[in-house]
Design a protein around this motif. Structure first.
Motif, PDB file in Angstrom:
ATOM      1  N   UNK A   1       0.836  -1.198   0.000  1.00 57.72           N
ATOM      2  CA  UNK A   1       0.000   0.000   0.000  1.00 57.72           C
ATOM      3  C   UNK A   1       0.875   1.254   0.000  1.00 57.72           C
ATOM      4  N   UNK A   2       0.508   2.212  -0.811  1.00 58.08           N
ATOM      5  CA  UNK A   2       1.255   3.461  -0.886  1.00 58.08           C
ATOM      6  C   UNK A   2       2.466   3.384  -1.807  1.00 58.08           C
ATOM      7  N   UNK A   3       2.715   2.203  -2.383  1.00 55.59           N
ATOM      8  CA  UNK A   3       3.851   2.088  -3.310  1.00 55.59           C
ATOM      9  C   UNK A   3       3.530   2.870  -4.579  1.00 55.59           C
ATOM     10  N   UNK A   4       4.560   3.468  -5.175  1.00 55.76           N
ATOM     11  CA  UNK A   4       4.275   4.227  -6.403  1.00 55.76           C
ATOM     12  C   UNK A   4       3.778   3.287  -7.496  1.00 55.76           C
ATOM     13  N   UNK A   5       2.789   3.735  -8.255  1.00 58.33           N
ATOM     14  CA  UNK A   5       2.257   2.871  -9.307  1.00 58.33           C
ATOM     15  C   UNK A   5       3.282   2.675 -10.424  1.00 58.33           C
ATOM     16  N   UNK A   6       3.173   1.531 -11.069  1.00 58.75           N
ATOM     17  CA  UNK A   6       4.044   1.271 -12.212  1.00 58.75           C
ATOM     18  C   UNK A   6       3.639   2.187 -13.355  1.00 58.75           C
ATOM     19  N   UNK A   7       4.613   2.590 -14.192  1.00 58.37           N
ATOM     20  CA  UNK A   7       4.228   3.413 -15.342  1.00 58.37           C
ATOM     21  C   UNK A   7       3.308   2.622 -16.260  1.00 58.37           C
ATOM     22  N   UNK A   8       2.358   3.298 -16.892  1.00 58.52           N
ATOM     23  CA  UNK A   8       1.416   2.585 -17.747  1.00 58.52           C
ATOM     24  C   UNK A   8       2.132   1.885 -18.900  1.00 58.52           C
ATOM     25  N   UNK A   9       1.600   0.716 -19.244  1.00 52.27           N
ATOM     26  CA  UNK A   9       2.128  -0.050 -20.363  1.00 52.27           C
ATOM     27  C   UNK A   9       1.022  -0.179 -21.394  1.00 52.27           C
ATOM     28  N   UNK A  10       1.359  -0.732 -22.536  1.00 56.79           N
ATOM     29  CA  UNK A  10       0.351  -0.997 -23.546  1.00 56.79           C
ATOM     30  C   UNK A  10       0.241   0.113 -24.573  1.00 56.79           C
ATOM     31  N   UNK A  11      -0.879   0.114 -25.309  1.00 55.82           N
ATOM     32  CA  UNK A  11      -1.008   1.010 -26.455  1.00 55.82           C
ATOM     33  C   UNK A  11      -1.081   2.497 -26.111  1.00 55.82           C
ATOM     34  N   UNK A  12      -1.382   2.851 -24.862  1.00 57.73           N
ATOM     35  CA  UNK A  12      -1.455   4.267 -24.492  1.00 57.73           C
ATOM     36  C   UNK A  12      -0.291   4.698 -23.611  1.00 57.73           C
TER      37      UNK A  12
ATOM     38  N   UNK B   1       3.356   6.153 -22.536  1.00 60.21           N
ATOM     39  CA  UNK B   1       4.100   7.318 -23.008  1.00 60.21           C
ATOM     40  C   UNK B   1       5.074   6.892 -24.106  1.00 60.21           C
ATOM     41  N   UNK B   2       5.698   5.751 -23.922  1.00 60.04           N
ATOM     42  CA  UNK B   2       6.677   5.257 -24.898  1.00 60.04           C
ATOM     43  C   UNK B   2       6.024   4.961 -26.255  1.00 60.04           C
ATOM     44  N   UNK B   3       4.860   4.319 -26.240  1.00 65.89           N
ATOM     45  CA  UNK B   3       4.166   3.986 -27.489  1.00 65.89           C
ATOM     46  C   UNK B   3       3.696   5.244 -28.208  1.00 65.89           C
ATOM     47  N   UNK B   4       3.142   6.192 -27.457  1.00 63.59           N
ATOM     48  CA  UNK B   4       2.650   7.427 -28.058  1.00 63.59           C
ATOM     49  C   UNK B   4       3.818   8.234 -28.631  1.00 63.59           C
ATOM     50  N   UNK B   5       4.925   8.289 -27.906  1.00 66.15           N
ATOM     51  CA  UNK B   5       6.088   9.047 -28.372  1.00 66.15           C
ATOM     52  C   UNK B   5       6.692   8.420 -29.630  1.00 66.15           C
ATOM     53  N   UNK B   6       6.716   7.098 -29.692  1.00 62.71           N
ATOM     54  CA  UNK B   6       7.302   6.420 -30.853  1.00 62.71           C
ATOM     55  C   UNK B   6       6.490   6.672 -32.120  1.00 62.71           C
ATOM     56  N   UNK B   7       5.183   6.843 -31.963  1.00 64.73           N
ATOM     57  CA  UNK B   7       4.310   7.042 -33.131  1.00 64.73           C
ATOM     58  C   UNK B   7       3.857   8.491 -33.238  1.00 64.73           C
TER      59      UNK B   7
ATOM     60  N   UNK C   1       7.996   0.543 -35.525  1.00 72.33           N
ATOM     61  CA  UNK C   1       7.312  -0.664 -35.056  1.00 72.33           C
ATOM     62  C   UNK C   1       8.305  -1.766 -34.704  1.00 72.33           C
ATOM     63  N   UNK C   2       9.369  -1.855 -35.455  1.00 75.59           N
ATOM     64  CA  UNK C   2      10.370  -2.893 -35.220  1.00 75.59           C
ATOM     65  C   UNK C   2      11.074  -2.662 -33.894  1.00 75.59           C
ATOM     66  N   UNK C   3      11.270  -1.408 -33.525  1.00 80.31           N
ATOM     67  CA  UNK C   3      12.018  -1.063 -32.321  1.00 80.31           C
ATOM     68  C   UNK C   3      11.188  -1.075 -31.037  1.00 80.31           C
ATOM     69  N   UNK C   4       9.876  -0.981 -31.158  1.00 83.31           N
ATOM     70  CA  UNK C   4       9.052  -0.756 -29.973  1.00 83.31           C
ATOM     71  C   UNK C   4       7.782  -1.599 -30.017  1.00 83.31           C
ATOM     72  N   UNK C   5       7.719  -2.691 -29.243  1.00 83.51           N
ATOM     73  CA  UNK C   5       6.523  -3.542 -29.272  1.00 83.51           C
ATOM     74  C   UNK C   5       5.251  -2.841 -28.796  1.00 83.51           C
ATOM     75  N   UNK C   6       5.359  -1.909 -27.858  1.00 84.87           N
ATOM     76  CA  UNK C   6       4.164  -1.178 -27.420  1.00 84.87           C
ATOM     77  C   UNK C   6       3.635  -0.297 -28.546  1.00 84.87           C
ATOM     78  N   UNK C   7       4.531   0.287 -29.305  1.00 85.65           N
ATOM     79  CA  UNK C   7       4.118   1.102 -30.445  1.00 85.65           C
ATOM     80  C   UNK C   7       3.472   0.219 -31.501  1.00 85.65           C
TER      81      UNK C   7
END
Length: 143
Positions: free
Chosen positions: A47-58, A60-66, A107-113
């Motif tokens: 409890x109170x642990x910082x949340x993991x950064x979001x993964x998947x299609x939305x 930050x990494x996926x949005x930035x790559x595309x 797409x080749x470099x980033x599976x989330x993208x």
């Protein structure tokens, strides 16, 4: 058929495709992100642990790559709907091929993208082709 009616139906169909497709695609991506978040939820996290950064299609990494994806989507939907209205299925295939080839390095470099690209492209294509078919049917109905 009255040329003014053809222009009106075509313009309304194209506008609905471009603008409405943005909302439809974002909604589908949000649903896909919710399923990724549900899978990634850690019931044993402290409890109170910082949340993991979001993964998947939305993520930050996926949005930035595309980057530029919103504008590419607008143009894609405009082109696909226009081509369907004109009855040119070959042109739709060319639009899809150009989009895939143009995004291949990211797409080749980033599976989330890659996940974001596939989900967003399919949602956008289904929306724009569907509206093109409806617009074409409306043009035939009033012929």
């Amino acid at each position: 058929m009255n040329p003014g009616l053809v222009i009106l139906i075509s313009t309304v169909t194209l506008a609905l495709s471009v603008v409405g497709g943005w909302y439809a695609t974002r909604s589908v991506l949000a649903l896909a992100a919710r399923s990724v978040a549900a899978e990634a939820a850690d019931p044993e996290a402290a409890p109170g642990a910082p949340p993991e950064p979001p993964r998947g299609p939305n993520s930050v990494r996926a949005v930035a790559a595309l980057r530029g994806g919103t504008w590419i989507g607008f143009l894609e939907r405009f082109a696909v709907t226009g081509l369907v209205l004109a009855g040119d299925a070959t042109g739709v295939a060319i639009v899809v091929a150009i989009k895939g080839l143009g995004r291949y390095p990211e797409l080749r470099e980033n599976p989330e993208a890659s996940e974001r690209f596939v989900i967003g492209t399919l949602a956008s294509l289904v929306w724009s082709a569907g509206l093109g078919i409806l617009g074409r049917a409306a043009l035939g109905w009033w012929a």
